[in-house]
Design a protein around this motif. Structure first.
Motif, PDB file in Angstrom:
ATOM      1  N   GLU A 267       0.714  -1.167  -0.036  1.00 24.97           N
ATOM      2  CA  GLU A 267       0.039   0.165  -0.122  1.00 24.97           C
ATOM      3  C   GLU A 267       0.805   1.372   0.070  1.00 24.97           C
ATOM      4  O   GLU A 267       0.782   2.049  -0.633  1.00 24.97           O
ATOM      5  CB  GLU A 267      -1.020   0.055   1.244  1.00 24.97           C
ATOM      6  CG  GLU A 267      -2.054  -1.105   1.059  1.00 24.97           C
ATOM      7  CD  GLU A 267      -2.810  -0.903   2.321  1.00 24.97           C
ATOM      8  OE1 GLU A 267      -3.039   0.059   2.980  1.00 24.97           O
ATOM      9  OE2 GLU A 267      -3.627  -2.050   2.581  1.00 24.97           O
ATOM     10  N   ALA A 271       1.608   4.201  -3.056  1.00 26.57           N
ATOM     11  CA  ALA A 271       1.441   5.945  -2.843  1.00 26.57           C
ATOM     12  C   ALA A 271       2.896   6.318  -3.360  1.00 26.57           C
ATOM     13  O   ALA A 271       2.873   7.523  -3.692  1.00 26.57           O
ATOM     14  CB  ALA A 271       1.041   6.114  -1.248  1.00 26.57           C
ATOM     15  N   SER A 296      -0.650  -0.067  -9.841  1.00 27.39           N
ATOM     16  CA  SER A 296      -1.233  -0.817  -8.334  1.00 27.39           C
ATOM     17  C   SER A 296      -1.909  -1.979  -9.002  1.00 27.39           C
ATOM     18  O   SER A 296      -2.487  -2.010  -9.971  1.00 27.39           O
ATOM     19  CB  SER A 296      -1.823   0.091  -7.626  1.00 27.39           C
ATOM     20  OG  SER A 296      -0.903   1.141  -7.161  1.00 27.39           O
ATOM     21  N   THR A 303      -5.660   4.022   0.475  1.00 27.71           N
ATOM     22  CA  THR A 303      -4.410   4.263  -0.315  1.00 27.71           C
ATOM     23  C   THR A 303      -4.502   5.601  -1.185  1.00 27.71           C
ATOM     24  O   THR A 303      -3.520   6.221  -1.499  1.00 27.71           O
ATOM     25  CB  THR A 303      -3.854   2.980  -1.052  1.00 27.71           C
ATOM     26  OG1 THR A 303      -3.910   1.944  -0.223  1.00 27.71           O
ATOM     27  CG2 THR A 303      -2.720   3.058  -1.791  1.00 27.71           C
ATOM     28  N   SER A 307      -1.918   8.396  -1.175  1.00 24.77           N
ATOM     29  CA  SER A 307      -1.416   8.693  -2.449  1.00 24.77           C
ATOM     30  C   SER A 307      -1.324  10.049  -2.699  1.00 24.77           C
ATOM     31  O   SER A 307      -0.365  10.768  -3.375  1.00 24.77           O
ATOM     32  CB  SER A 307      -1.813   7.919  -3.828  1.00 24.77           C
ATOM     33  OG  SER A 307      -1.734   6.427  -3.266  1.00 24.77           O
TER      34      SER A 307
END
Length: 773
Positions: A267, A271, A296, A303, A307
């Motif tokens: 995770e 980001a 991803s 997330t 991000s």
């Protein structure tokens, strides 16, 4: 009956908060879990379900403890905020590194042509900024900046000076490329390439130890500067994603929440990828969308927010450093003063077609060359290959002013609109003596000799970039593909833009121009065509759509031109997809044989789990453990004699009723630790996975209870489950393996590699050629 009770326990929660899959205390004879349990070996896939379950259990314990004391409450708050702290640190470090890389690349690129006498660490532009003797017309020339020939011989004119500058340009390029490939080869072999195919694979759950390590971060940062400065046809944008993910991995090690859970770590890495694109292009929103669309594998809403925060901090840090000196995040900022017209959608779509064709051609040619590199003697001499390509690139690039300069500067010039103050050859138009219009509203004019010269040079530059990029991408140095792809599209787009502009000027009475292009009007903006062409070629190579359009308008500030960008991006994807569904990163994943299940691939074949599971009819039976009938010696022999990642546990080898699944690494560590720490455990000691020990003979050696490393709820399917469903399960749940049963009786096992082999077989590919080696 016994089997039914064993299977029923998989769905029932165990007392005392014990997790069904064995998180928590893993061995009855230990007060604390032994080290390295729950970890994974190199080049193996993580178990997403187990990681998720372990994190849930950890969070439950922290929440329950927070009610006991003020200190535990503070610890729980620190744990909750640790994710945001990691994002802050990632943004600060990746933004700082990107700013340093940008400044270093500018200086070292200019160093190939000359040096600043007043301060040798200044680039050409910075040197002339500080000069008091620079005039506006000769703003690129100042006495403080001298080319090498002028510095050594005292003259900057003539054939001798040209040849000396030429020679030093090539020598600097060879030196930079040699240093880059040597540092990568000696200190950090994982620092080569763009890194995005490997980042995608890691985010899908694959373990590549060292790929995001400290040495890789350091060497990739240094060699990225050297590689870009050498003049090779590559960019720094893709490698910056790798650099940002290395930063993310570095800060994960500071918090046990992330360092001990591979799922949570990914995770953070998602980001970090967004922060990498944010600083690469100055596009924070585009970075978040890039991470979501392109990189991803698992991207929960939490997330997404983190991000966004990491990309924001990274962009703010880069803006504070101001590496481009224009108070903006990007080098390509443009301001066009003419709207686009509906009729222009035709050339925009044609540029999209060109981008799609170029993308498909590039992918096939580059993959063929990379496969040749892997399978022939060429791959044994990476230093020679890099230095050779750098030498040829420098020799061919110097005579053409559009290939001599850095690719970023070339794109910036191609994007620019021709104002009254532009001195570029591309703006050498014939001005009317009666023209008295505002500086930002110059009408279309006939092209002068400089424009025609520039067109010939751009045509040669286009051929040069198309060919040399095929051989450059994939070499053993940091190499991004975004900027070279954009350069190809920008050159083609600018040439098309000039052609449309001149056609509209000389034939304004044609029906397609009559409604929107009157004589003396500013109708066509060639720089806009360059921008659309750049988006089209980048989309054709990477197959990005939404994130590409957002990156392009953040990159240039051209929000008004979002429809032409969308039209070109969608067209290029459609055209490129007609020749193959995989983008360049997916193609390199397949070339390297990484176990990556792309969520965009469709599986429509009518096969069943029984057709794919192991063992096959001609193979030996499945290696299994029994719940209470194997000795330590037999377990050790099974581990030593096989290379499987885990073993199903059954009631007995006769009934083959499934009880659970135990991982190879956990089993090895458990037996090893038991021999060291539990008294009396010998080779003849009985190993059992049940709650109570089985009946034992008189005076037996102490038995070994391993129930707590047993996963009592392994994922199972029946032998008649369609493979379409199995593939979907593997993709969406991130499984490592899936057991195949019929009425509770174990028949076989399907691993992620089995799924990949079967998919390759269904597409008439060699199943073994795609597997990671």
């Amino acid at each position: 009956m016994e089997a039914a009770e064993g299977l029923a326990s998989a769905s029932a929660s165990t007392p005392g908060g014990e997790e069904p899959n064995g998180a928590g205390h893993l061995m009855d004879f230990l007060d604390e879990p032994f080290p390295d349990v729950g970890t994974y070996e190199d080049f193996h896939t993580i178990d997403w379900l187990r990681e998720k379950s372990r994190d849930t259990d950890r969070h439950r314990k922290i929440t329950s403890k927070s009610k006991e004391s003020m200190w535990e409450l503070i610890k729980s708050l620190l744990d909750a905020w640790s994710g945001w702290v990691v994002m802050l640190l990632i943004g600060l470090l990746s933004g700082t590194l990107a700013g340093v890389i940008d400044l270093a690349v500018d200086w070292m690129t200019d160093l190939k042509e000359g040096v600043c006498l007043s301060a040798f660490w200044y680039s050409h532009e910075q040197c002339c900024w500080t000069s008091n003797q620079t005039t506006f017309d000769d703003r690129d020339k100042c006495p403080e900046w001298q080319k090498w020939a002028e510095l050594m011989t005292g003259t900057s004119e003539g054939a001798g000076a040209y040849l000396l500058n030429y020679l030093l340009y090539v020598l600097w390029a060879l030196l930079f490329s040699f240093l880059a490939v040597s540092l990568v080869r000696v200190f950090a072999p994982y620092a080569c390439g763009s890194g995005i195919p490997e980042i995608k694979t890691i985010l899908s759950g694959f373990i590549i130890r060292g790929y995001l390590g400290k040495w890789t971060l350091l060497i990739k940062t240094v060699t990225l500067v050297l590689a870009v400065s050498s003049g090779l046809s590559l960019g720094k944008e893709g490698p910056l994603v790798h650099v940002a993910c290395c930063c993310g991995n570095l800060f994960c090690s500071l918090f046990s929440k992330y360092s001990k859970n591979e799922g949570k770590r990914r995770e953070v890495l998602s980001a970090a990828a967004a922060a990498g694109v944010s600083v690469a292009f100055g596009a924070p929103i585009g970075g978040v969308l890039f991470s979501l669309e392109e990189v991803s594998y698992y991207f929960p809403l939490k997330t997404l927010w983190r991000s966004f925060f990491a990309a924001l901090v990274a962009a703010f840090t880069l803006r504070s450093i101001n590496p481009f000196g224009n108070s903006r995040l990007v080098l390509f900022y443009v301001e066009y003063h003419t709207p686009w017209y509906m009729a222009e959608l035709v050339p925009f779509i044609l540029l999209g077609v060109f981008g799609g064709l170029w993308g498909a051609l590039f992918i096939r040619a580059n993959i063929a060359w990379c496969r040749r590199r892997k399978t022939t003697r060429l791959g044994r001499y990476p230093v020679l290959e890099v230095v050779g390509v750098a030498g040829v690139t420098a020799l061919l690039a110097f005579p053409n002013p559009y290939t001599r300069r850095s690719t970023s500067e070339l794109i910036s010039e191609l994007f620019n609109d021709c104002g009254a103050l532009e001195s570029s050859q591309l703006c050498d138009y014939v001005n009317s003596p009666n023209m008295s219009r505002p500086l930002d509203d110059i009408p279309d004019r006939p092209a002068g000799p400089g424009v025609y010269t520039a067109l010939w040079q751009l045509a040669l530059a286009l051929v040069f970039k198309v060919v040399v990029t095929v051989f450059t991408f994939g070499m053993k140095i940091p190499s991004g593909l975004f900027i070279p792809s954009m350069a190809v599209g920008a050159i083609a787009g600018r040439m098309v833009g000039i052609a449309v502009e001149q056609t509209a000027y000389h034939h304004h009475d044609w029906i397609i121009f009559r409604n929107w292009c009157r004589p003396g009007a500013d109708c066509v903006t060639p720089g806009l065509y360059a921008m659309v062409g750049a988006a089209a070629c980048l989309g054709g190579v990477t197959r990005m759509t939404v994130s590409l359009v957002v990156i392009m308008f953040e990159l240039t500030g051209g929000l008004e031109y979002i429809v032409p960008l969308m039209a070109a991006a969608v067209t290029s994807k459609w055209v490129a997809d007609a020749f193959g569904k995989e983008g360049i990163y997916e193609s390199h994943i397949q070339l390297n044989g990484y176990p990556y299940l792309d969520v965009r691939d469709e599986f429509s074949h009518r096969t069943l789990a029984a057709d794919v599971m192991r063992p096959r009819r001609s193979e030996p039976p499945l290696a299994v453990l029994t719940q209470d009938a194997d000795s330590v010696e037999e377990v050790e022999a099974l581990i030593k004699g096989t290379d499987y990642n885990g073993f199903p546990v059954v009631v007995s080898r006769e009934s083959e009723r499934l009880i659970g699944f135990v991982g190879r690494r956990d089993l090895t560590l458990a037996v090893k630790t038991a021999r060291q720490k539990q008294e009396g455990v010998v080779s003849s000691s009985l190993v059992f996975f049940t709650e109570d020990p089985p009946p034992l003979p008189d005076d037996p050696p102490p038995p070994l209870k391993l129930r707590r490393i047993l996963n009592l709820s392994p994922f199972t399917v029946t032998d008649h489950t369609p493979m379409e469903t199995v593939v979907d399960i593997f993709r969406k749940l991130g499984l490592r393996q899936c057991l195949v049963t019929r009425s509770g009786r174990l028949l076989g096992i399907i691993t992620k590699k089995d799924v990949l082999r079967h998919m390759a077989q269904m597409m008439d590919q060699d199943p073994e050629s795609i597997m990671f080696n």
